[in-house]
Enzyme design. Sequence first.
Site, PDB file in Angstrom:
ATOM      1  N   ARG A 188       0.802  -1.229   0.000  1.00 29.68           N
ATOM      2  CA  ARG A 188       0.000   0.000   0.000  1.00 29.68           C
ATOM      3  C   ARG A 188       0.830   1.272   0.000  1.00 29.68           C
ATOM      4  O   ARG A 188       0.273   2.358  -0.019  1.00 29.68           O
ATOM      5  CB  ARG A 188      -0.975  -0.019   1.183  1.00 29.68           C
ATOM      6  CG  ARG A 188      -1.949  -1.173   1.057  1.00 29.68           C
ATOM      7  CD  ARG A 188      -2.962  -1.289   2.164  1.00 29.68           C
ATOM      8  NE  ARG A 188      -3.615  -2.574   1.977  1.00 29.68           N
ATOM      9  CZ  ARG A 188      -3.223  -3.719   2.549  1.00 29.68           C
ATOM     10  NH1 ARG A 188      -2.233  -3.702   3.420  1.00 29.68           N
ATOM     11  NH2 ARG A 188      -3.831  -4.842   2.270  1.00 29.68           N
ATOM     12  N   GLY A 248      -0.851 -11.926   9.358  1.00 23.83           N
ATOM     13  CA  GLY A 248      -0.631 -13.325   9.705  1.00 23.83           C
ATOM     14  C   GLY A 248      -1.716 -13.904  10.586  1.00 23.83           C
ATOM     15  O   GLY A 248      -1.571 -15.015  11.116  1.00 23.83           O
ATOM     16  N   GLY A 249      -2.825 -13.155  10.739  1.00 24.56           N
ATOM     17  CA  GLY A 249      -3.911 -13.637  11.575  1.00 24.56           C
ATOM     18  C   GLY A 249      -4.531 -14.924  11.089  1.00 24.56           C
ATOM     19  O   GLY A 249      -5.096 -15.688  11.885  1.00 24.56           O
ATOM     20  N   GLU A 250      -4.447 -15.193   9.788  1.00 22.76           N
ATOM     21  CA  GLU A 250      -4.996 -16.437   9.236  1.00 22.76           C
ATOM     22  C   GLU A 250      -4.010 -17.601   9.359  1.00 22.76           C
ATOM     23  O   GLU A 250      -4.280 -18.709   8.895  1.00 22.76           O
ATOM     24  CB  GLU A 250      -5.391 -16.238   7.771  1.00 22.76           C
ATOM     25  CG  GLU A 250      -6.783 -15.655   7.592  1.00 22.76           C
ATOM     26  CD  GLU A 250      -6.922 -14.264   8.220  1.00 22.76           C
ATOM     27  OE1 GLU A 250      -7.826 -14.099   9.055  1.00 22.76           O
ATOM     28  OE2 GLU A 250      -6.141 -13.366   7.892  1.00 22.76           O
ATOM     29  N   TRP A 298      -1.750  -5.092  10.800  1.00 22.61           N
ATOM     30  CA  TRP A 298      -1.191  -4.942   9.459  1.00 22.61           C
ATOM     31  C   TRP A 298      -1.484  -3.623   8.777  1.00 22.61           C
ATOM     32  O   TRP A 298      -0.992  -3.383   7.655  1.00 22.61           O
ATOM     33  CB  TRP A 298      -1.650  -6.100   8.575  1.00 22.61           C
ATOM     34  CG  TRP A 298      -3.127  -6.362   8.506  1.00 22.61           C
ATOM     35  CD1 TRP A 298      -3.845  -7.163   9.328  1.00 22.61           C
ATOM     36  CD2 TRP A 298      -4.060  -5.861   7.535  1.00 22.61           C
ATOM     37  NE1 TRP A 298      -5.169  -7.191   8.940  1.00 22.61           N
ATOM     38  CE2 TRP A 298      -5.331  -6.402   7.840  1.00 22.61           C
ATOM     39  CE3 TRP A 298      -3.942  -5.008   6.432  1.00 22.61           C
ATOM     40  CZ2 TRP A 298      -6.475  -6.116   7.096  1.00 22.61           C
ATOM     41  CZ3 TRP A 298      -5.084  -4.723   5.680  1.00 22.61           C
ATOM     42  CH2 TRP A 298      -6.324  -5.282   6.024  1.00 22.61           C
ATOM     43  N   ASP A 359     -14.365 -13.061  11.759  1.00 26.35           N
ATOM     44  CA  ASP A 359     -13.272 -12.416  11.033  1.00 26.35           C
ATOM     45  C   ASP A 359     -13.537 -10.923  10.838  1.00 26.35           C
ATOM     46  O   ASP A 359     -13.247 -10.359   9.799  1.00 26.35           O
ATOM     47  CB  ASP A 359     -13.048 -13.095   9.669  1.00 26.35           C
ATOM     48  CG  ASP A 359     -11.749 -12.668   9.008  1.00 26.35           C
ATOM     49  OD1 ASP A 359     -10.831 -12.223   9.715  1.00 26.35           O
ATOM     50  OD2 ASP A 359     -11.665 -12.779   7.765  1.00 26.35           O
ATOM     51  N   ARG A 382     -14.735  -2.767  10.609  1.00 27.82           N
ATOM     52  CA  ARG A 382     -15.154  -3.827   9.690  1.00 27.82           C
ATOM     53  C   ARG A 382     -16.451  -4.500  10.133  1.00 27.82           C
ATOM     54  O   ARG A 382     -17.170  -5.093   9.316  1.00 27.82           O
ATOM     55  CB  ARG A 382     -14.025  -4.854   9.592  1.00 27.82           C
ATOM     56  CG  ARG A 382     -14.151  -5.890   8.499  1.00 27.82           C
ATOM     57  CD  ARG A 382     -12.745  -6.350   8.164  1.00 27.82           C
ATOM     58  NE  ARG A 382     -12.663  -7.651   7.575  1.00 27.82           N
ATOM     59  CZ  ARG A 382     -11.526  -8.196   7.127  1.00 27.82           C
ATOM     60  NH1 ARG A 382     -10.398  -7.513   7.231  1.00 27.82           N
ATOM     61  NH2 ARG A 382     -11.500  -9.392   6.599  1.00 27.82           N
ATOM     62  N   ASN A 442     -12.772  -2.144   5.041  1.00 30.56           N
ATOM     63  CA  ASN A 442     -11.725  -3.131   5.217  1.00 30.56           C
ATOM     64  C   ASN A 442     -10.409  -2.371   5.282  1.00 30.56           C
ATOM     65  O   ASN A 442     -10.261  -1.350   4.613  1.00 30.56           O
ATOM     66  CB  ASN A 442     -11.774  -4.096   4.033  1.00 30.56           C
ATOM     67  CG  ASN A 442     -10.833  -5.252   4.140  1.00 30.56           C
ATOM     68  OD1 ASN A 442      -9.632  -5.067   4.296  1.00 30.56           O
ATOM     69  ND2 ASN A 442     -11.370  -6.460   4.027  1.00 30.56           N
TER      70      ASN A 442
END
Length: 609
Positions: A188, A248-250, A298, A359, A382, A442
């Site tokens: 970004r 890295g949350g997933e 992030w 999520d 979100r 988001n």
Amino acid sequence: MASTTLRDPKSAARVAALGALVASLACDAPQQAAAPEPEHVMGAEFGAGQESASGEIDLAGVVGAPTHWTAEGQVGRGAGPVTQAMLNDPFASTDQWLHYYGNYAGHRHSPLRTLTPDSVGSLQVAWTMATGTLGQFEVSPVVYDGVMYVTSSYNRLFALDAATGDMLWRYDHQQPEDLRLCCGPPNRGVAIAGDLVLMGTLDAKLLAFDRRSGKIVWETTVAPYTDGISITSAPLIVRNLAIIGIGGGEYGVRGFFDAYDVKSGNRIWRHYTVPADGDEGADSWAGNSNETGGAPAWTTGAYDPDTDTLYWTTGNPSPDWNGDLRKGDNLFSNAILALDPATGKRKWHFQTTPHDVWDYDGNTQLFLFDVGDQKLLAQPNRNGFFYFLNRPDGAFRRASVYVEQLNWATIDDSGRPVVNPKAWPVETPTERICPGNMGGINGAFSAAYNPDLELAFVPSIEACQRYAKGAVVFTKGLPFLAGLPETVDADEGKSYGLLSAIDVKTGEAVWRYRDRWPMMGGTLSTAGGVVITGNLTGEALAFDAKTGEERWRFRLGGGIRSQPIAYEIDGATYVAIASGSWTTLDAFSGGPSMTPEGGHFFVFRLPED
């Protein structure tokens, strides 16, 4: 990978969307295009042959194509280093855009009064550039000393003449073959400090470049990318520190964000977002679930120079859709944090979605502003709620709904959600729950705030889902999901997007623009009274900020996921906006799958009188 039990899909679209998303979690992101041969070498460095992120041979590397082109001379117009005073007052000169959000307060508001509802329709293309990459092109460029710094997907970094588009230097980061990416390969943007430009990378490194030559000054490894850690957002500069968080949350990582010395690249502090045993908040995690707790950080934060307070956000706990083994509020996931920037020590926190199993990643933009004598912090989250807090102490003031569809919870007087009993994920879900896991807004795209009108302009996704709970199976370095959302609205063609103008004094919508597809591009506000954004069919859009009347539409080609900016060079007004998305993720939210991919960067100019 975590297994899951889902309802039998009713359409091939659902299978394709869910399958493609899970494939992306297992590193099947869009293939990085090979670096082209340069027209002229500005001091090129060459990369060895390697496999691409998707596992295919990078032929450009086999034949020794360049990967780093430095400038032959010193680029720019001779301005001195970027100072802290300039970062505190970034629009003292209108020929620059120094922060990801434009300023420390997160406003994405340009002081230019030349961009008005009457003039914006006259914008003409000044120059364009192709990146040569696929995937989301989500950049917010930085402009200083007549030079624009643009990052693309897969960490290509371009230094361009901001008036003509001439390429001054370029760097193509060489990615490892086994990246662990959650949601595509975006970057970004950069940060600028002194005479350095800083970029985080998908393989979890932080690089500093000489802004005038493009040469690498230092490189730091933030964390092992093989654990599932990546960096996609721009650092935030506060004095001598570059502050950056990780994704890295997933993957069940332990979330954190760091501060690095700008000159040396040495790490000064690390703030973990999940407590270790014995730390404050550890009792909000059952058993040893904090060891794989997620809570990534992030996105780029905000800073208040008057009180010397850093504000940062955190994301979802892990695993995403099954919280049975992590009972409790799961601090400090999905939280807004206030910190001392010198030490990284927390001053206060406010949690938006305790024990998140939807999520509803809390990594979305923060606005700092005053209303009368009230010093406020606001966040369109979100989860569909727009939160307003006291900036000094984090006390909850109020929350309003900024989306059109929300049924997962209500908010009590303390700011805590009261969850709809039907909203909890189950193995065989039947309830349509709003919003979906992509939002709302988001963290991958930005809102804007006009302080003159006291209006926030918030793009959003309207795509409800059913939440399916799955088995909890953790393997380090692999996706840790324990379920998946069923994309019911996307499958049935019911998804759409909004751009909503929210009165920050009341939390109510003043006007809304509705798009056929989810709105997943960033926004820009101007003092002249326009709002600029874009949609997934590749159209740049401009609206009258007061009324919402559409005043300009221009087709760029690829879906718009970027963050527009505006600036002046030699008295001429420019608007920059990038196009290029990833149709897998777009379709998952109900967006179009037919729009071609590929990054293209556009700069428009107002004609001279």
